[in-house]
Write an enzyme that holds these catalytic residues in place. Structure first.
Site, PDB file in Angstrom:
ATOM      1  N   TRP A   1       7.902 -21.524 -30.426  1.00  0.00           N
ATOM      2  CA  TRP A   1       8.522 -20.317 -30.981  1.00  0.00           C
ATOM      3  C   TRP A   1       7.517 -19.512 -31.801  1.00  0.00           C
ATOM      4  O   TRP A   1       6.816 -20.051 -32.653  1.00  0.00           O
ATOM      5  CB  TRP A   1       9.686 -20.682 -31.875  1.00  0.00           C
ATOM      6  CG  TRP A   1      10.908 -21.322 -31.320  1.00  0.00           C
ATOM      7  CD1 TRP A   1      11.918 -21.870 -32.066  1.00  0.00           C
ATOM      8  CD2 TRP A   1      11.318 -21.490 -29.948  1.00  0.00           C
ATOM      9  NE1 TRP A   1      12.911 -22.362 -31.252  1.00  0.00           N
ATOM     10  CE2 TRP A   1      12.564 -22.143 -29.936  1.00  0.00           C
ATOM     11  CE3 TRP A   1      10.739 -21.147 -28.716  1.00  0.00           C
ATOM     12  CZ2 TRP A   1      13.255 -22.467 -28.756  1.00  0.00           C
ATOM     13  CZ3 TRP A   1      11.408 -21.475 -27.536  1.00  0.00           C
ATOM     14  CH2 TRP A   1      12.645 -22.111 -27.566  1.00  0.00           C
TER      15      TRP A   1
ATOM     16  N   ASN B   1      14.453 -16.667 -25.390  1.00  0.00           N
ATOM     17  CA  ASN B   1      14.832 -17.956 -24.839  1.00  0.00           C
ATOM     18  C   ASN B   1      16.264 -17.922 -24.296  1.00  0.00           C
ATOM     19  O   ASN B   1      17.208 -17.640 -25.025  1.00  0.00           O
ATOM     20  CB  ASN B   1      14.731 -19.031 -25.931  1.00  0.00           C
ATOM     21  CG  ASN B   1      15.223 -20.383 -25.474  1.00  0.00           C
ATOM     22  OD1 ASN B   1      14.781 -20.902 -24.446  1.00  0.00           O
ATOM     23  ND2 ASN B   1      16.150 -20.962 -26.232  1.00  0.00           N
ATOM     24  N   GLU B   2      16.414 -18.176 -22.995  1.00  0.00           N
ATOM     25  CA  GLU B   2      17.701 -18.335 -22.311  1.00  0.00           C
ATOM     26  C   GLU B   2      18.684 -17.189 -22.570  1.00  0.00           C
ATOM     27  O   GLU B   2      19.811 -17.400 -23.047  1.00  0.00           O
ATOM     28  CB  GLU B   2      18.329 -19.679 -22.690  1.00  0.00           C
ATOM     29  CG  GLU B   2      17.473 -20.873 -22.280  1.00  0.00           C
ATOM     30  CD  GLU B   2      18.149 -22.212 -22.485  1.00  0.00           C
ATOM     31  OE1 GLU B   2      19.125 -22.275 -23.276  1.00  0.00           O
ATOM     32  OE2 GLU B   2      17.716 -23.195 -21.859  1.00  0.00           O
TER      33      GLU B   2
ATOM     34  N   TYR C   1      18.379 -28.590 -16.240  1.00  0.00           N
ATOM     35  CA  TYR C   1      19.160 -29.511 -17.063  1.00  0.00           C
ATOM     36  C   TYR C   1      20.383 -30.037 -16.300  1.00  0.00           C
ATOM     37  O   TYR C   1      21.515 -29.598 -16.534  1.00  0.00           O
ATOM     38  CB  TYR C   1      19.609 -28.819 -18.354  1.00  0.00           C
ATOM     39  CG  TYR C   1      18.493 -28.615 -19.336  1.00  0.00           C
ATOM     40  CD1 TYR C   1      17.899 -29.699 -19.970  1.00  0.00           C
ATOM     41  CD2 TYR C   1      18.019 -27.335 -19.617  1.00  0.00           C
ATOM     42  CE1 TYR C   1      16.862 -29.524 -20.879  1.00  0.00           C
ATOM     43  CE2 TYR C   1      16.975 -27.148 -20.524  1.00  0.00           C
ATOM     44  CZ  TYR C   1      16.404 -28.239 -21.146  1.00  0.00           C
ATOM     45  OH  TYR C   1      15.373 -28.052 -22.036  1.00  0.00           O
TER      46      TYR C   1
ATOM     47  N   GLU D   1      11.435 -25.348 -18.877  1.00  0.00           N
ATOM     48  CA  GLU D   1      12.106 -26.423 -19.609  1.00  0.00           C
ATOM     49  C   GLU D   1      12.725 -27.371 -18.595  1.00  0.00           C
ATOM     50  O   GLU D   1      13.360 -26.924 -17.636  1.00  0.00           O
ATOM     51  CB  GLU D   1      13.236 -25.902 -20.509  1.00  0.00           C
ATOM     52  CG  GLU D   1      12.819 -25.177 -21.758  1.00  0.00           C
ATOM     53  CD  GLU D   1      14.014 -24.886 -22.674  1.00  0.00           C
ATOM     54  OE1 GLU D   1      15.033 -25.631 -22.586  1.00  0.00           O
ATOM     55  OE2 GLU D   1      13.945 -23.935 -23.456  1.00  0.00           O
TER      56      GLU D   1
ATOM     57  N   TRP E   1      10.797 -30.548 -21.868  1.00  0.00           N
ATOM     58  CA  TRP E   1      11.484 -30.413 -23.153  1.00  0.00           C
ATOM     59  C   TRP E   1      11.877 -31.810 -23.610  1.00  0.00           C
ATOM     60  O   TRP E   1      12.604 -32.491 -22.910  1.00  0.00           O
ATOM     61  CB  TRP E   1      12.741 -29.557 -23.020  1.00  0.00           C
ATOM     62  CG  TRP E   1      13.404 -29.369 -24.351  1.00  0.00           C
ATOM     63  CD1 TRP E   1      14.244 -30.236 -24.993  1.00  0.00           C
ATOM     64  CD2 TRP E   1      13.249 -28.245 -25.221  1.00  0.00           C
ATOM     65  NE1 TRP E   1      14.629 -29.738 -26.205  1.00  0.00           N
ATOM     66  CE2 TRP E   1      14.037 -28.504 -26.370  1.00  0.00           C
ATOM     67  CE3 TRP E   1      12.529 -27.041 -25.151  1.00  0.00           C
ATOM     68  CZ2 TRP E   1      14.133 -27.604 -27.434  1.00  0.00           C
ATOM     69  CZ3 TRP E   1      12.620 -26.160 -26.199  1.00  0.00           C
ATOM     70  CH2 TRP E   1      13.410 -26.431 -27.330  1.00  0.00           C
TER      71      TRP E   1
END
Length: 430
Positions: free
Chosen positions: A103, A219-220, A301, A341, A383
């Site tokens: 970040w 992010n996302e 994920y 990720e 991640w």
């Protein structure tokens, strides 16, 4: 007493002098290294470029085998925790990793970089400077993310709150981050300050530093109040153009999860984990086509997307997910695709650490085959990695590499395979 004071005054004077030197030159070890100056790798003097569907450095293919440690700037602020930053880069370098995603934001929270719109904490900015210098010393590049769709570290919710507090916010919805003109101005001002920041340790502006692999807008991102995707698309187009107007040296991506949206072909919608994933306001193909974006990002994920499924079913699904996006890079986008990720949760029923070995190997093999064939998979970023003693930062995907020797070896093996493909001679891989 007099004799005692006669000794005490010189001692106090010496202590004051030492304190002054420490405060003035407290960052010296970040510039020189604990054991003296470390010569930077020659490749760190060149920017990573895009060559069709691949990355390149000095006309040689560059593949990403990397990791997420979002916490680096935060840990680089305080004296007692800075050693973790160096330890993490040492571990990454020992595994031959090439990129760390982290970040470059912290909005309005503890150790905030941006205290309020346009107000920055110089102490925290210096911490980010240190992260960049330490990465460069270890031959590792940084993928720096500029904002968060989630509330952690402020996120888009903090920007909306700032606008509301100033009485200029159009809507309390955190999606107004994408459509409120005032908030867009806040974010553009932030982008400009970060990209033009001059590192206090080496004097290099961020936009001119090859240590930075790429910028990531957010992010996302999701904009669930506009399932058509138009709002997020307009925001991406505007912000991508703005970044490139300031910094033409670095690559740029969005930070997408990879879900296909309402304008994607029906066959692609069928690749989503479930039908409702097309209603999140993002669209992998549409968003990634923006001309100012250099590559596409995808997250992986299966635990979150295929709840209750067994490992074998999840593995079968993620193979389909990865291959679909690699095909997109090759056939539709003509850009590299980075799996930015991926992880397997230790909260799964009957979890075994060997499952992670199987899962990681599957992803690494798909990426390697794509790279070997000259296709669009540019790499993968796990991640997340930690160093010992960071329990407060641990989630159900976190790994301390030294505590998992088989996974450590697997990650290092992938580094070596990719180095050989780029005609390198990695000293760790002989």
């Amino acid at each position: 007493m007099r004799a005692g004071n006669g000794v005490l005054y010189p001692v106090l004077g010496l202590a004051s002098c030492v304190a002054f030197v420490y405060l003035s030159f407290g960052d010296l070890d970040w510039d020189l290294g604990i054991h003296g100056r470390v010569e930077e790798p020659e490749t760190m003097r060149s920017f990573v470029r895009r060559n069709g569907t691949q990355f390149a450095v000095d006309e040689k293919a560059f593949y990403v085998n990397g990791w997420n440690s979002y916490w680096l700037m935060d840990q680089a602020v305080e004296d007692f925790s800075r050693r973790r930053v160096r330890a993490m880069f040492q571990t990454g370098a020992a595994m031959g990793l090439t990129v760390c995603r982290t970040w470059a934001f912290n909005d309005g929270t503890y150790n905030a970089l941006q205290l309020s719109p346009g107000r920055f904490n110089e102490r925290v900015f210096k911490a980010l400077d240190r992260v960049i210098v330490e990465a460069r010393r270890h031959g590792i590049r940084l993928l720096l993310c500029l904002a968060n769709n989630l509330e952690a570290y402020g996120g888009k919710t903090q920007y909306v709150k700032w606008a509301q507090d100033e009485g200029i916010g159009l809507s309390p919805s955190n999606d107004s981050f994408f459509f409120d003109a005032s908030i867009r101005r806040y974010f553009k001002a932030y982008i400009k300050v970060v990209l033009t920041r001059k590192n206090h340790l080496n004097g290099i502006q961020y936009k001119d530093d090859p240590t930075i692999f790429a910028w990531e807008l957010i992010n996302e991102p999701r904009c669930m109040t506009d399932a058509s995707g138009d709002t997020l698309q307009e925001w991406i187009e505007e912000m991508a153009e703005y970044v490139k107007s300031i910094d033409k040296n670095h690559l740029l991506t969005v930070g997408l999860e990879g879900f296909y949206g309402p304008v994607s072909p029906p066959a692609k919608l069928g690749v989503n984990p479930a039908p409702w994933f097309s209603t999140l306001g993002s669209d992998f193909l549409r968003n990634s086509r923006v001309s100012h974006l250099d590559f596409a990002s995808v997250h992986v994920y299966p635990d979150q997307w295929k709840v209750g499924k067994g490992l074998e079913q999840k593995m079968k699904y993620i193979s389909k997910w990865l291959v679909s996006h690699i095909e997109d890079g090759d056939e539709e986008l003509k850009k590299p695709v980075l799996f930015a990720e991926f992880g397997l949760s230790d909260k799964n029923k009957d979890f075994d650490h060997a499952h992670r070995d199987v899962f990681y190997k599957s992803i690494f093999d798909i990426v390697y085959r794509s790279a070997k064939e000259g296709r669009a998979a540019a790499g993968a970023i796990v991640w997340q990695l930690l160093v010992a003693g960071m329990e407060d930062y641990k989630d159900d995907f976190a790994i301390v590499p030294e505590e998992r020797p088989s996974l450590y070896r697997l990650i290092k093996k992938q580094s070596c395979r990719l180095v050989k493909l780029s005609h390198g001679k990695g000293k760790l891989c002989s």
